[in-house]
Design a protein around this motif. Sequence first.
Motif, mmCIF file in Angstrom:
data_model
loop_
_atom_site.group_PDB
_atom_site.id
_atom_site.type_symbol
_atom_site.label_atom_id
_atom_site.label_comp_id
_atom_site.label_asym_id
_atom_site.label_seq_id
_atom_site.Cartn_x
_atom_site.Cartn_y
_atom_site.Cartn_z
ATOM 1 N N ARG A 1 27.703 39.950 51.537
ATOM 2 C CA ARG A 1 27.979 41.394 51.527
ATOM 3 C C ARG A 1 29.441 41.554 51.908
ATOM 4 N N TRP A 2 30.123 42.448 51.230
ATOM 5 C CA TRP A 2 31.535 42.698 51.476
ATOM 6 C C TRP A 2 31.677 44.143 51.951
ATOM 7 N N PRO A 3 31.375 44.385 53.234
ATOM 8 C CA PRO A 3 31.256 45.762 53.740
ATOM 9 C C PRO A 3 32.531 46.595 53.666
ATOM 10 N N PHE A 4 33.690 45.980 53.576
ATOM 11 C CA PHE A 4 34.933 46.748 53.545
ATOM 12 C C PHE A 4 35.581 46.760 52.161
ATOM 13 N N HIS A 5 34.801 46.459 51.154
ATOM 14 C CA HIS A 5 35.267 46.528 49.772
ATOM 15 C C HIS A 5 34.524 47.648 49.055
ATOM 16 N N THR A 6 35.119 48.163 48.015
ATOM 17 C CA THR A 6 34.499 49.263 47.261
ATOM 18 C C THR A 6 33.134 48.847 46.737
ATOM 19 N N ILE A 7 33.020 47.622 46.260
ATOM 20 C CA ILE A 7 31.729 47.094 45.805
ATOM 21 C C ILE A 7 31.246 46.125 46.874
ATOM 22 N N GLU A 8 30.270 46.580 47.655
ATOM 23 C CA GLU A 8 29.791 45.787 48.780
ATOM 24 C C GLU A 8 28.945 44.600 48.329
ATOM 25 N N ILE A 9 28.156 44.796 47.292
ATOM 26 C CA ILE A 9 27.304 43.737 46.767
ATOM 27 C C ILE A 9 27.788 43.409 45.357
ATOM 28 N N VAL A 10 28.312 42.222 45.202
ATOM 29 C CA VAL A 10 28.890 41.777 43.935
ATOM 30 C C VAL A 10 27.796 41.135 43.093
ATOM 31 N N GLU A 11 27.767 41.477 41.831
ATOM 32 C CA GLU A 11 26.797 40.877 40.905
ATOM 33 C C GLU A 11 27.355 39.563 40.371
ATOM 34 N N ARG A 12 26.521 38.539 40.406
ATOM 35 C CA ARG A 12 26.912 37.213 39.944
ATOM 36 C C ARG A 12 27.425 37.254 38.504
ATOM 37 N N ALA A 13 26.728 37.972 37.639
ATOM 38 C CA ALA A 13 27.116 38.063 36.223
ATOM 39 C C ALA A 13 28.501 38.682 36.065
ATOM 40 N N ASP A 14 28.828 39.640 36.932
ATOM 41 C CA ASP A 14 30.155 40.261 36.864
ATOM 42 C C ASP A 14 31.252 39.260 37.208
ATOM 43 N N VAL A 15 30.987 38.402 38.194
ATOM 44 C CA VAL A 15 31.973 37.384 38.567
ATOM 45 C C VAL A 15 32.156 36.399 37.415
ATOM 46 N N LEU A 16 31.054 35.952 36.829
ATOM 47 C CA LEU A 16 31.149 34.999 35.721
ATOM 48 C C LEU A 16 31.899 35.600 34.536
ATOM 49 N N LYS A 17 31.696 36.871 34.284
ATOM 50 C CA LYS A 17 32.424 37.547 33.202
ATOM 51 C C LYS A 17 33.922 37.555 33.512
ATOM 52 N N ARG A 18 34.274 37.884 34.748
ATOM 53 C CA ARG A 18 35.690 37.905 35.131
ATOM 54 C C ARG A 18 36.305 36.508 35.076
ATOM 55 N N VAL A 19 35.544 35.498 35.453
ATOM 56 C CA VAL A 19 36.036 34.119 35.347
ATOM 57 C C VAL A 19 36.332 33.805 33.884
ATOM 58 N N ALA A 20 35.410 34.147 32.999
ATOM 59 C CA ALA A 20 35.590 33.885 31.559
ATOM 60 C C ALA A 20 36.795 34.636 30.997
ATOM 61 N N GLU A 21 37.085 35.793 31.543
ATOM 62 C CA GLU A 21 38.224 36.600 31.089
ATOM 63 C C GLU A 21 39.553 36.153 31.703
ATOM 64 N N GLY A 22 39.502 35.179 32.629
ATOM 65 C CA GLY A 22 40.726 34.665 33.234
ATOM 66 C C GLY A 22 41.216 35.441 34.440
ATOM 67 N N TYR A 23 40.402 36.327 34.975
ATOM 68 C CA TYR A 23 40.791 37.177 36.092
ATOM 69 C C TYR A 23 41.242 36.374 37.313
ATOM 70 N N TYR A 24 40.627 35.235 37.553
ATOM 71 C CA TYR A 24 40.926 34.429 38.743
ATOM 72 C C TYR A 24 41.850 33.245 38.451
ATOM 73 N N ASP A 25 42.356 33.141 37.220
ATOM 74 C CA ASP A 25 43.099 31.949 36.811
ATOM 75 C C ASP A 25 44.427 31.742 37.520
ATOM 76 N N ASP A 26 45.203 32.773 37.695
ATOM 77 C CA ASP A 26 46.574 32.591 38.147
ATOM 78 C C ASP A 26 46.709 32.125 39.586
ATOM 79 N N GLU A 27 46.448 32.987 40.504
ATOM 80 C CA GLU A 27 46.726 32.688 41.911
ATOM 81 C C GLU A 27 45.527 33.015 42.792
ATOM 82 N N THR A 28 44.437 32.311 42.562
ATOM 83 C CA THR A 28 43.254 32.447 43.400
ATOM 84 C C THR A 28 43.024 31.114 44.093
ATOM 85 N N TYR A 29 42.736 31.167 45.386
ATOM 86 C CA TYR A 29 42.586 29.967 46.194
ATOM 87 C C TYR A 29 41.326 30.045 47.039
#
Length: 171
Positions: free
Chosen positions: A21-49
């Motif tokens: 749970r991410w209580p201080f983020h706009t989306i507190e509960i992140v959907e797994r499918a949404d993360v996988l979609k963003r990974v496929a779109e390259g959202y985390y490619d550049d500077e994620t650690y």
Amino acid sequence: MFTKFDAADGEALADFLAGERWPFHTIEIVERADVLKRVAEGYYDDETYWIEADGERAGIVRLFDLEDETPMFDLRISERHRGKGLGRDAVTWLTDRLFGEFAHVERIEGTTRQDNVAMRRVFRRCGYVKEAHYRKAWPDSSGHKHDSVGYAILRRDWQTGVTTVPDFHDE
């Protein structure tokens, strides 16, 4: 302690983000499918650690707007690793990285909710200065709006170790 994210770790990232749970983020509960979609779109490619502690992945930090003079970041620490100094370590690391490797960066910004006391403390301990207070600007997952607080550090403050504060009494 910081390992560059690789798209091959997309499943692990999806598990990590959706498993907390991410209580201080706009989306507190992140959907797994949404993360996988963003990974496929390259959202985390550049500077994620990955942030690693005690031999395991304890959080992530994503740097963005790196072409700007004022980049920003997203920081997430798993619940069981919070309160152990990882946030401070991550902000110190990313500040040193951005100012040390990106000559055009003049300042770094971060924003958090007013009630995120731990993150506000991290900002101050890392030399960041409160520059803004936005009333009722940060909606939570239920639609309730919280105040948002903006912090920044200037390159010259980082270089000299001397924190300068804005003049809020200029009217």
